[in-house]
Design a protein around this motif. Structure first.
Motif, PDB file in Angstrom:
ATOM      1  N   ASP A  91       1.075   0.619  -3.386  1.00  0.00           N
ATOM      2  CA  ASP A  91       1.260   1.756  -4.516  1.00  0.00           C
ATOM      3  C   ASP A  91       2.027   1.058  -5.557  1.00  0.00           C
ATOM      4  O   ASP A  91       1.865   1.479  -6.531  1.00  0.00           O
ATOM      5  N   ALA A  92       2.979   0.204  -5.325  1.00  0.00           N
ATOM      6  CA  ALA A  92       4.065  -0.443  -6.160  1.00  0.00           C
ATOM      7  C   ALA A  92       3.016  -1.428  -7.010  1.00  0.00           C
ATOM      8  O   ALA A  92       3.576  -1.433  -8.356  1.00  0.00           O
ATOM      9  N   VAL A  93       2.132  -2.081  -6.422  1.00  0.00           N
ATOM     10  CA  VAL A  93       1.230  -2.834  -7.532  1.00  0.00           C
ATOM     11  C   VAL A  93       0.332  -2.107  -8.390  1.00  0.00           C
ATOM     12  O   VAL A  93       0.439  -2.247  -9.558  1.00  0.00           O
ATOM     13  N   LYS A  94      -0.046  -0.936  -7.957  1.00  0.00           N
ATOM     14  CA  LYS A  94      -0.675   0.249  -8.731  1.00  0.00           C
ATOM     15  C   LYS A  94       0.256   0.639  -9.937  1.00  0.00           C
ATOM     16  O   LYS A  94      -0.154   0.768 -11.066  1.00  0.00           O
ATOM     17  N   GLU A  95       1.421   0.988  -9.578  1.00  0.00           N
ATOM     18  CA  GLU A  95       2.552   1.378 -10.458  1.00  0.00           C
ATOM     19  C   GLU A  95       3.074   0.381 -11.357  1.00  0.00           C
ATOM     20  O   GLU A  95       4.174   0.603 -12.373  1.00  0.00           O
ATOM     21  N   GLY A  96       2.948  -1.035 -11.114  1.00  0.00           N
ATOM     22  CA  GLY A  96       3.602  -2.142 -11.722  1.00  0.00           C
ATOM     23  C   GLY A  96       4.894  -2.167 -11.303  1.00  0.00           C
ATOM     24  O   GLY A  96       5.614  -2.955 -12.222  1.00  0.00           O
ATOM     25  N   ILE A  97       5.542  -1.737 -10.262  1.00  0.00           N
ATOM     26  CA  ILE A  97       6.778  -2.117  -9.722  1.00  0.00           C
ATOM     27  C   ILE A  97       6.606  -3.420  -9.063  1.00  0.00           C
ATOM     28  O   ILE A  97       5.992  -3.849  -8.103  1.00  0.00           O
ATOM     29  N   PRO A  98       7.476  -4.623  -9.429  1.00  0.00           N
ATOM     30  CA  PRO A  98       7.292  -5.765  -8.943  1.00  0.00           C
ATOM     31  C   PRO A  98       7.994  -6.066  -7.515  1.00  0.00           C
ATOM     32  O   PRO A  98       8.968  -7.009  -7.440  1.00  0.00           O
ATOM     33  N   THR A  99       7.528  -5.283  -6.535  1.00  0.00           N
ATOM     34  CA  THR A  99       8.148  -5.774  -5.160  1.00  0.00           C
ATOM     35  C   THR A  99       7.064  -6.730  -4.459  1.00  0.00           C
ATOM     36  O   THR A  99       6.164  -6.734  -4.751  1.00  0.00           O
ATOM     37  N   LEU A 100       7.631  -7.337  -3.345  1.00  0.00           N
ATOM     38  CA  LEU A 100       6.766  -8.092  -2.621  1.00  0.00           C
ATOM     39  C   LEU A 100       7.436  -8.161  -1.077  1.00  0.00           C
ATOM     40  O   LEU A 100       8.605  -8.096  -0.753  1.00  0.00           O
ATOM     41  N   THR A 101       6.384  -8.090  -0.309  1.00  0.00           N
ATOM     42  CA  THR A 101       6.548  -7.883   1.252  1.00  0.00           C
ATOM     43  C   THR A 101       6.571  -9.512   1.984  1.00  0.00           C
ATOM     44  O   THR A 101       5.561 -10.179   1.525  1.00  0.00           O
ATOM     45  N   LEU A 102       7.638  -9.766   2.684  1.00  0.00           N
ATOM     46  CA  LEU A 102       7.847 -11.122   2.927  1.00  0.00           C
ATOM     47  C   LEU A 102       7.304 -11.270   4.503  1.00  0.00           C
ATOM     48  O   LEU A 102       7.006 -12.471   4.879  1.00  0.00           O
ATOM     49  N   ALA A 103       7.458 -10.050   5.289  1.00  0.00           N
ATOM     50  CA  ALA A 103       7.371 -10.262   6.607  1.00  0.00           C
ATOM     51  C   ALA A 103       7.069  -8.713   7.138  1.00  0.00           C
ATOM     52  O   ALA A 103       7.508  -7.774   6.621  1.00  0.00           O
ATOM     53  N   SER A 104       6.432  -8.798   8.357  1.00  0.00           N
ATOM     54  CA  SER A 104       6.332  -7.299   9.020  1.00  0.00           C
ATOM     55  C   SER A 104       6.592  -7.567  10.465  1.00  0.00           C
ATOM     56  O   SER A 104       6.021  -8.067  11.227  1.00  0.00           O
ATOM     57  N   ILE A 105       7.736  -6.813  10.540  1.00  0.00           N
ATOM     58  CA  ILE A 105       8.458  -6.821  12.204  1.00  0.00           C
ATOM     59  C   ILE A 105       7.225  -6.255  13.063  1.00  0.00           C
ATOM     60  O   ILE A 105       7.276  -6.481  14.173  1.00  0.00           O
ATOM     61  N   PHE A 106       6.860  -5.276  12.677  1.00  0.00           N
ATOM     62  CA  PHE A 106       5.987  -3.999  13.455  1.00  0.00           C
ATOM     63  C   PHE A 106       4.635  -4.560  13.272  1.00  0.00           C
ATOM     64  O   PHE A 106       4.123  -4.363  12.251  1.00  0.00           O
ATOM     65  N   GLN A 107       3.985  -5.164  14.193  1.00  0.00           N
ATOM     66  CA  GLN A 107       2.273  -5.342  14.276  1.00  0.00           C
ATOM     67  C   GLN A 107       1.756  -4.032  14.218  1.00  0.00           C
ATOM     68  O   GLN A 107       0.668  -3.709  13.723  1.00  0.00           O
ATOM     69  N   LYS A 108       2.493  -2.885  14.934  1.00  0.00           N
ATOM     70  CA  LYS A 108       1.868  -1.645  15.231  1.00  0.00           C
ATOM     71  C   LYS A 108       2.609  -0.721  14.850  1.00  0.00           C
ATOM     72  O   LYS A 108       3.909  -0.783  14.889  1.00  0.00           O
ATOM     73  N   ASP A 109       2.300   0.190  13.830  1.00  0.00           N
ATOM     74  CA  ASP A 109       2.998   1.216  13.245  1.00  0.00           C
ATOM     75  C   ASP A 109       3.312   2.104  14.696  1.00  0.00           C
ATOM     76  O   ASP A 109       2.430   2.634  15.241  1.00  0.00           O
ATOM     77  N   PRO A 110       4.566   2.470  14.667  1.00  0.00           N
ATOM     78  CA  PRO A 110       4.906   3.353  15.958  1.00  0.00           C
ATOM     79  C   PRO A 110       4.538   5.016  15.835  1.00  0.00           C
ATOM     80  O   PRO A 110       4.741   5.524  16.851  1.00  0.00           O
ATOM     81  N   GLN A 111       3.924   5.285  14.993  1.00  0.00           N
ATOM     82  CA  GLN A 111       3.344   6.695  14.650  1.00  0.00           C
ATOM     83  C   GLN A 111       2.345   7.079  15.700  1.00  0.00           C
ATOM     84  O   GLN A 111       1.369   6.531  16.142  1.00  0.00           O
ATOM     85  N   VAL A 112       2.636   8.274  16.438  1.00  0.00           N
ATOM     86  CA  VAL A 112       1.683   8.631  17.513  1.00  0.00           C
ATOM     87  C   VAL A 112       1.513  10.096  17.468  1.00  0.00           C
ATOM     88  O   VAL A 112       2.354  10.763  16.677  1.00  0.00           O
ATOM     89  N   LEU A 113       0.293  10.595  17.955  1.00  0.00           N
ATOM     90  CA  LEU A 113       0.301  12.111  18.280  1.00  0.00           C
ATOM     91  C   LEU A 113       0.651  12.509  19.393  1.00  0.00           C
ATOM     92  O   LEU A 113      -0.114  11.605  20.474  1.00  0.00           O
ATOM     93  N   LEU A 114       1.316  13.733  19.833  1.00  0.00           N
ATOM     94  CA  LEU A 114       1.673  13.900  20.899  1.00  0.00           C
ATOM     95  C   LEU A 114       0.955  15.414  21.372  1.00  0.00           C
ATOM     96  O   LEU A 114       0.657  16.218  20.518  1.00  0.00           O
ATOM     97  N   ALA A 115       0.715  15.457  22.589  1.00  0.00           N
ATOM     98  CA  ALA A 115       0.059  16.578  23.152  1.00  0.00           C
ATOM     99  C   ALA A 115       0.664  17.039  24.441  1.00  0.00           C
ATOM    100  O   ALA A 115       1.185  16.276  25.295  1.00  0.00           O
ATOM    101  N   HIS A 116       0.391  18.066  24.853  1.00  0.00           N
ATOM    102  CA  HIS A 116       1.107  18.738  26.366  1.00  0.00           C
ATOM    103  C   HIS A 116       0.012  18.229  27.211  1.00  0.00           C
ATOM    104  O   HIS A 116      -1.317  17.795  27.165  1.00  0.00           O
ATOM    105  N   PRO A 117       0.480  17.669  28.355  1.00  0.00           N
ATOM    106  CA  PRO A 117      -0.158  16.848  29.484  1.00  0.00           C
ATOM    107  C   PRO A 117      -1.288  17.603  30.110  1.00  0.00           C
ATOM    108  O   PRO A 117      -2.227  17.017  30.635  1.00  0.00           O
ATOM    109  N   ASP A 118      -1.193  19.034  29.908  1.00  0.00           N
ATOM    110  CA  ASP A 118      -2.144  19.864  30.569  1.00  0.00           C
ATOM    111  C   ASP A 118      -2.968  20.601  29.735  1.00  0.00           C
ATOM    112  O   ASP A 118      -3.855  21.554  29.878  1.00  0.00           O
ATOM    113  N   ALA A 119      -3.053  19.856  28.364  1.00  0.00           N
ATOM    114  CA  ALA A 119      -3.796  20.480  27.113  1.00  0.00           C
ATOM    115  C   ALA A 119      -5.514  19.979  27.367  1.00  0.00           C
ATOM    116  O   ALA A 119      -6.201  20.621  26.760  1.00  0.00           O
ATOM    117  N   GLY A 120      -5.791  19.286  28.081  1.00  0.00           N
ATOM    118  CA  GLY A 120      -6.994  18.566  28.345  1.00  0.00           C
ATOM    119  C   GLY A 120      -7.759  17.620  27.485  1.00  0.00           C
ATOM    120  O   GLY A 120      -8.845  17.482  27.415  1.00  0.00           O
TER     121      GLY A 120
END
Length: 334
Positions: A91-120
């Motif tokens: 989005d910064a590229v789109k907006e013309g904001i000169p940021t630059l990413t040098l590395a990504s520590i997480f290969q996987k985003d930790p975002q998860v969806l959670l459900a009750h164990p007996d929801a099926g």
């Protein structure tokens, strides 16, 4: 003598360690996107065990939080590095904001969806049948747009805002809730007495890089050597945190964030290792922090297809891979 109490009150931890007598160190600040936690452990490790100092750096970690403005501080030139992500970087590229990413520590985003164990619910697609989807506003705009595209059974009318309180989810057996796989599952188990089912978005098709090292391009062009050393020392710090003695780093985390517990830290570390949050994919062969042009382009195309990004963004302007994917630190895996 450094006034450590004042630093803690300001929400930062600084450790100045000399490479050798008479050798000046480059002072830099890394701003995180949330309160200190195991998910930031490698940065604290590199402070605690002197890795940054060995690379000629005097590093301050400025923690984020609910009212944190660290990305604004990066853009304003008040800090040198920021814990960013792919969506804001593109989005910064789109907006013309000169940021630059040098590395990504997480290969996987930790975002998860959670459900009750007996929801099926047996699969990610089954989650569309939940009574309600408890998601943050940002999640509703970003990954929920992808969910609706990949799994059309998900419906807008089931959305309910997440207030970072698991009580509504706990009370409704058929609800699903967002969270970080490294934190919310433990809190729910403590409050409700059951282990929720976990559906990691990164294992079901939504795969942005996460926990990145982001800089401003003008600063980077003038300080490439400093940036290179920061990236390399951080990579070593993460290997040492995950596979070495991390006790001192965890103490710094708890000093920055007094609400953090040993139990939560241990849970976060175990989940990062179990699910390959840091070491998986390209990072397995090429080292922590690895990024590829293919993955950046693929994520942009994926999000463009669901309407999050417009046509015509030059995604190559969002990142550089010149300091990663070189196998640094792999020998530290135990």
């Amino acid at each position: 003598m450094m006034n450590f109490t004042k630093l803690l009150a300001a929400g930062v931890v600084t450790l100045a360690l000399s490479v050798s007598a008479g050798v000046a160190q480059d002072k830099v600040t890394y701003g995180t996107n949330w309160l200190a936690q195991a998910e930031h452990g490698g940065f604290y490790q590199a402070v605690a065990d002197g890795t940054y100092a060995k690379y000629g750096l005097d590093v301050t970690i400025r923690q984020g939080g609910p009212q944190g403005a660290n990305r604004s501080l990066l853009i304003g030139g008040q800090i040198n590095f920021y814990m960013g992500g792919m969506t804001t970087a593109i989005d910064a590229v789109k907006e013309g904001i000169p940021t630059l990413t040098l590395a990504s520590i997480f290969q996987k985003d930790p975002q998860v969806l959670l459900a009750h164990p007996d929801a099926g619910f047996k699969s990610f697609a089954d989650l569309a049948g939940a009574s309600k989807y408890i998601l943050s506003k940002d999640g509703f705009i970003s990954y929920f747009s992808w969910m609706k595209s990949a799994y059309p059974e998900f419906k807008d009318e089931k959305y309910e805002p997440y207030t970072f309180n698991p009580a509504p989810f706990i009370a409704d057996k058929m609800a699903i809730q967002q969270g970080y796989v490294t934190s919310e599952p433990l809190e729910i188990e403590k409050q409700a007495g059951f282990k929720p089912q976990e559906f990691l978005l990164a294992d079901n098709g939504f795969a942005p890089y996460s926990t990145t090292i982001e800089v401003m391009k003008p600063w980077y062009e003038a300080n490439k050597d400093v940036a290179k050393r920061f990236v390399e020392a951080t990579i070593i710090g993460w290997y040492n945190y995950l596979y070495g003695d991390n006790a001192a780093a965890n103490e710094l985390i708890k000093k920055d964030n007094p609400e953090m517990t040993d139990e939560q830290i241990a849970f976060g570390i175990s989940k990062m290792k179990e699910l390959g949050i840091v070491v998986s994919g390209d990072a397995e062969a090429n080292g922590i922090g690895c990024m590829t042009a293919e993955r950046w382009t693929g994520f942009y195309e994926q999000m463009k297809a669901v309407g999050l990004f417009p046509e015509g963004i030059d995604v190559t302007q969002a990142y550089t891979t010149e300091h990663v994917c070189q196998g640094l630190g792999k020998d530290l895996v135990k």
